[in-house]
Design an enzyme around this catalytic site. Structure first.
Site, PDB file in Angstrom:
ATOM      1  N   ALA A   1       6.146  -2.607 -20.778  1.00 52.98           N
ATOM      2  CA  ALA A   1       7.948  -2.200 -21.402  1.00 52.98           C
ATOM      3  C   ALA A   1       7.322  -2.883 -22.489  1.00 52.98           C
ATOM      4  O   ALA A   1       6.753  -4.146 -23.412  1.00 52.98           O
ATOM      5  CB  ALA A   1       8.814  -3.216 -21.084  1.00 52.98           C
ATOM      6  N   LYS A   2       8.453  -2.562 -23.830  1.00 55.13           N
ATOM      7  CA  LYS A   2       8.683  -3.381 -25.024  1.00 55.13           C
ATOM      8  C   LYS A   2       9.930  -2.822 -25.555  1.00 55.13           C
ATOM      9  O   LYS A   2      10.479  -2.080 -25.212  1.00 55.13           O
ATOM     10  CB  LYS A   2       7.469  -3.122 -26.060  1.00 55.13           C
ATOM     11  CG  LYS A   2       6.859  -3.887 -26.988  1.00 55.13           C
ATOM     12  CD  LYS A   2       6.371  -4.850 -26.450  1.00 55.13           C
ATOM     13  CE  LYS A   2       6.212  -6.174 -27.687  1.00 55.13           C
ATOM     14  NZ  LYS A   2       5.609  -7.165 -27.133  1.00 55.13           N
TER      15      LYS A   2
END
Ligand code: NAD
Length: 425
Positions: free
Chosen positions: A114-115
């Protein structure tokens, strides 16, 4: 600071999301990935866009745009940093989320990728403004993050304090303390010993293995490092401890060079006192970007994306490049380096030490049982060395460069998890 889609376009290359998709497509082709899994991995699982009204110190309101992209949960909960930077775009966050999936798979930790990011300029904001923005951003994400779902961490422009605010805001919303919701927390809130040095330390473990594999030794080998921040400065210090002569170091303000090796402790002190490596008395000031093309055994880009390009790759004189930064080498440059026989250790392997110790921090937070620094470092060493062996073996077996081998290893691991789980329903 970051070189993102804008700069990539001036380079005549694709934007980060297109670059990430191209890397996936090439890997899919090499490993014979099924069309269904390829299609699924080409898209994130979830994109959350939030607007963050924030009271500014002058009494007015700004409305910032924030993103959280969850690319994959095939191998475990999502994991990835939160970036505060004026150039943050959705495409950049999507690409970084995808790269996190591959990074966690390369080091074989049980996470997807994720980011997150907020388009803002943290350097021009007060602590109060940053705190209010962070708390509202976190509140907007309460339903999608959590220790079993998605665990943020610091990235460019964020730090331990931002993680402390995120942890507190999430805990207040839940009504109980949830230390496992973020990593990169301060030690006093359940952070891990060794976390702040983990990325640089992981780089050094991998660099040492590569040297040995090539019949070289760190003793007397030369190193040049671009960037002297959280990653670069630790890499420089640990490199000198194992015998490297660090001959050139740069930061955003300039670069210094001493062909006999810099006195690293004195350089760290000088940078602490003056805010830059520039003007270090026991060395010669050189043009900032000359660090990239100086003759040395190991070049460590530890600053930004897109610094080794088709314009300077031909001039690189290093035998080995260890990508401590994310995405420092453009695809055109990689081709030139391959042709020149430069051995590039890709970012998803070289800098995975930070993600690995984040995983250790999450384990410690969940168990409420904390490890010594020696235990953290020795477990980090095991993970990094295993990952190096896995990637190196794949590269040797299939005649691939280390970047393609790392991608194929990562995509195969994620695809295997996806195949076993099936695509719901
Ligand atoms: P940082 O902000 O602490 O340090 C960045 C350094 O780069 C600073 O010394 C800055 O002066 C220098 N710099 C900026 N522009 C430069 C230029 N044009 N030329 C030379 N130096 C320049 O950031 P960091 O946490 O050390 O991260 C560096 C890189 O490593 C980034 O690509 C980041 O995504 C990556 N990374 C960091 C971690 C981590 O744990 N911090 C983990 C994985 C990857």
């Amino acid at each position: 600071m970051t070189v993102t889609s804008k700069d990539a376009q001036t380079e005549g290359t694709v934007n980060p999301r297109e670059m990430a998709l191209q890397q996936l497509a090439e890997s899919a082709e090499r490993i014979g990935l099924s069309e269904a899994i390829h299609k699924k991995l080409a898209k994130p699982k979830r994109i959350v866009i939030v607007y963050i009204p924030t009271l500014m110190d002058d009494g007015g309101f700004e409305v910032f745009t924030g993103y959280r992209v969850q690319h994959s949960m095939e191998r475990g909960p999502c994991k990835g940093g939160i970036r505060y930077h004026p150039d943050v775009t959705l495409d950049e966050v999507i690409a970084l989320a995808m790269w996190m999936t591959w990074k966690c798979a390369v080091v074989n930790i049980p996470y997807g990728g994720a980011k997150g990011g907020v388009t803002c300029d943290p350097q021009s904001m007060s602590q109060g403004e940053l705190e209010r923005m962070t708390r509202r951003f976190t509140s907007e994400l309460v339903e999608v993050i959590g220790p079993e779902k998605d665990i943020p961490a610091p990235d460019m422009g964020t730090n331990e304090q931002v993680m402390a605010w995120m942890m507190d805001t999430y805990s207040m919303n839940k009504g109980y303390v949830v230390p496992g919701v973020v990593t990169g927390k301060p030690l006093s809130l359940g952070g891990s010993r060794g976390r702040s040095e983990a990325t640089g330390r992981g780089c050094i473990f991998v660099i040492e293995k590569v040297l040995r594999a090539k019949g070289m030794s760190p003793e007397g080998a030369t190193m040049a490092v671009q960037g002297f921040g959280k990653v670069g400065s630790v890499t420089v210090r640990l490199a000198s401890e194992i015998g490297f002569d660090v001959i050139a170091v740069s930061d955003i303000w300039g670069a210094v060079y001493n062909r006999r090796g810099l006195d690293v402790d004195a350089l760290l002190k000088h940078a602490r006192e003056t805010g830059s490596v520039k003007g270090f008395p026991e060395a010669e000031d050189i043009a900032r970007d000359d660090v990239l093309t100086i003759k040395c055994d190991v070049l460590v880009p530890a600053a930004l994306e897109g610094t080794i390009t088709k314009h300077n790759a031909e001039q690189v004189q290093a035998r080995i490049i260890a990508e401590a930064a994310n995405g420092p080498t453009t695809p055109d440059a990689q081709q030139i380096l391959d042709d020149k026989g430069v051995f590039v250790i890709p970012d998803i392997l070289t800098n995975a030490g930070g993600a690995t110790v984040s995983y250790f921090e999450w384990v410690q937070s969940i168990q409420a049982y904390f490890w010594s620094e020696e235990e953290v470092n020795s477990n980090l060493r095991k993970v990094m060395i295993q990952a190096f062996h896995d990637v190196y073996a794949m590269s040797e077996a299939n005649g691939l460069n280390m970047r393609d081998a790392a991608m194929d290893l990562a995509v195969s691991r994620v695809a295997e998890a996806q195949r076993l789980r099936g695509i719901y329903p």
